[in-house]
Design an enzyme around this catalytic site. Structure first.
Site, mmCIF file in Angstrom:
data_model
loop_
_atom_site.group_PDB
_atom_site.id
_atom_site.type_symbol
_atom_site.label_atom_id
_atom_site.label_comp_id
_atom_site.label_asym_id
_atom_site.label_seq_id
_atom_site.Cartn_x
_atom_site.Cartn_y
_atom_site.Cartn_z
ATOM 1 N N TYR A 106 19.097 37.358 23.431
ATOM 2 C CA TYR A 106 18.134 37.484 24.520
ATOM 3 C C TYR A 106 18.814 37.578 25.891
ATOM 4 C CZ TYR A 106 14.551 36.184 21.072
ATOM 5 O OH TYR A 106 13.719 36.126 19.970
ATOM 6 N N LYS B 85 23.690 32.564 10.205
ATOM 7 C CA LYS B 85 23.835 33.708 9.302
ATOM 8 C C LYS B 85 25.337 33.959 9.170
ATOM 9 C CE LYS B 85 21.977 37.101 6.915
ATOM 10 N NZ LYS B 85 21.423 36.837 5.589
ATOM 11 N N ASP C 150 17.674 33.403 6.442
ATOM 12 C CA ASP C 150 16.696 33.976 5.500
ATOM 13 C C ASP C 150 16.276 32.942 4.465
ATOM 14 O OD1 ASP C 150 19.371 34.143 4.813
ATOM 15 O OD2 ASP C 150 19.261 36.094 3.851
ATOM 16 N N ASP D 293 13.372 31.048 17.717
ATOM 17 C CA ASP D 293 12.129 31.665 18.167
ATOM 18 C C ASP D 293 11.260 32.003 16.950
ATOM 19 O OD1 ASP D 293 10.287 32.848 19.803
ATOM 20 O OD2 ASP D 293 11.531 34.542 20.403
ATOM 21 N N ASP E 16 7.715 29.777 15.262
ATOM 22 C CA ASP E 16 6.382 30.368 15.049
ATOM 23 C C ASP E 16 5.958 30.183 13.593
ATOM 24 O OD1 ASP E 16 6.484 31.311 17.678
ATOM 25 O OD2 ASP E 16 5.507 33.195 17.158
#
Ligand code: NAD
Length: 365
Positions: free
Chosen positions: A141, A191, A223, A247, A251
């Site tokens: 970001y 990851k 994942d 992020d 959610d």
């Protein structure tokens, strides 16, 4: 205590939910003997409409001269075609950087009354109590270079993921310190099988863990973590992760505990804390009076706890929300088919009433 705050209602449902959150803040302050000094400023689309800047200088100044900032949400589809630096979301990213807020705490708790509001089976979500610790000032970001270059048909888009060791270490320490006050488990999500950033992340987290021998550290690829979060959410305690993974996972955690509209967040680590619900401006329901204000209201509890160390006041709000949900109040996002739903304002009023009749208030009277 004098609580000196800047309020940034923002866009879409931001002003609707922030309005209710401020009413609850006023009720708690009145009940427990605190004074409020509130100043309202623009951010995001509201600021673009007013002065063509998603983060005007007077908003930054007000935030930096406050003890804490309470924000609603930013985002307005009318600005989707604007260049990146002039989109509402750019105002929020700049604000986080200006405030130095590198640690984003996102609790996801399943209230007992809402076990049936989760899309998962009640026995799977019962007892879920997760604290996602998301790094907020690094990763994709903020990384440079970033661009879309070239001519239509052969354009190339570039974003950059960068993390340095100090940035990883400081967020890891926030997670380990929080874990010491909870169930003493940290799951670091990365990851590392693909990304160099993640390999460095894992190495630094393992090094930090040596200073916290009482905390059990484990690792998962993002994942696999996403899958486990819906298979066995109550096994998660503190989840430590980088900006974009946090992020997305937070959610998802909102969906697991019933609704994104319930989730609160605190962005701390800098001079001034920034507090906002996890959800966005929800243009699809803005102006309809049906947004769930509980995420914004629970955000006020985090603000009182983390910026003012007012634990009793924070707990008063959290208990009031639990009481209102136990009493059966549901906004549309929480109501199951056949259940009545109430408006944003009605939900806010019920929480105010619960605060005003709470045992914490009677004890202080
Ligand atoms: P969103 O969080 O706004 O909405 C996702 C879904 O959840 C929508 O269906 C919405 O109606 C629902 N929802 C969200 N909050 C709710 C609430 N309080 N009560 C009931 N339902 C709720 O995410 P999005 O649709 O991906 O993004 C919309 C805009 O918000 C975009 O411009 C995006 O950039 C922005 N955004 C801002 C923030 C922020 O300000 N921190 C965070 C996420 C998205």
């Amino acid at each position: 205590m004098l609580l000196n705050l800047t309020i940034l209602p923002g866009d879409g449902i931001g002003p609707e939910v922030t309005g209710q959150a401020v009413l609850v803040l006023q009720a708690v302050a009145g009940a427990l003997g605190h004074q409020l000094k509130l100043q309202y400023k623009n951010i995001g689309g509201a600021a673009l409409a007013a002065v063509e800047d998603p983060l005007p200088a007077d908003t930054i100044q007000a935030c930096l001269s406050s003890a804490a900032v309470l924000m609603g949400a930013v985002g307005n589809p009318a600005y989707d075609h604007y260049p990146n630096h002039l989109r509402p979301e750019a105002g929020l990213l700049r604000l986080r950087r200006e405030l130095g807020a590198y640690a984003n705490l996102r609790p996801a708790i399943c209230f007992p009354a809402l076990e049936d509001s989760s899309p998962l089976r009640a026995d799977l979500v019962r007892g879920t109590d997760i604290m996602i610790v998301r790094e907020l000032l690094g990763g994709l970001y903020f990384g440079e270079p970033r661009s879309i270059a070239g001519t239509p048909g052969s354009r190339i888009a570039t974003n950059t993921m960068t993390y340095d060791e100090p940035a990883i270490e400081r967020i890891a320490r926030v997670a380990f310190d929080l874990a010491m006050k909870r169930r003493r488990k940290v799951l670091s999500v990365d990851k590392a099988n693909v990304l160099e950033c993640s390999r460095l992340w894992r190495e630094v987290v393992i090094r930090c863990a040596k200073d916290y021998p009482d905390v059990k550290l484990s690792h998962m690829y993002v994942d696999s973590a996403a899958m486990s979060l819906v298979q066995r959410p109550k096994d998660f305690d503190v989840v430590l992760t980088e900006n974009m993974f946090g992020d997305i996972l937070s959610d998802q955690a909102g969906g697991v505990v019933g609704s994104l509209g319930l989730l609160a967040s605190a962005s701390i680590g800098g001079a001034v804390g920034l507090y906002e619900p996890v959800h966005g401006s929800a243009p699809d329901i803005a102006g309809k009076g049906i947004a769930n204000p509980l995420g914004a209201i629970l955000t006020v509890a985090l603000l009182l706890r983390h910026s003012f160390q007012l634990e009793r006041e924070a707990a008063c709000i959290e208990n009031a929300v639990g009481t209102v949900l136990d009493g059966g109040a549901r906004t549309a996002d929480l109501a199951r088919s056949g259940q009545n739903s109430i408006t944003t304002g009605e939900m806010g009023r019920k929480v105010v009433e619960a605060v005003e009749s709470s045992p914490a208030k009677q004890k202080s009277a």
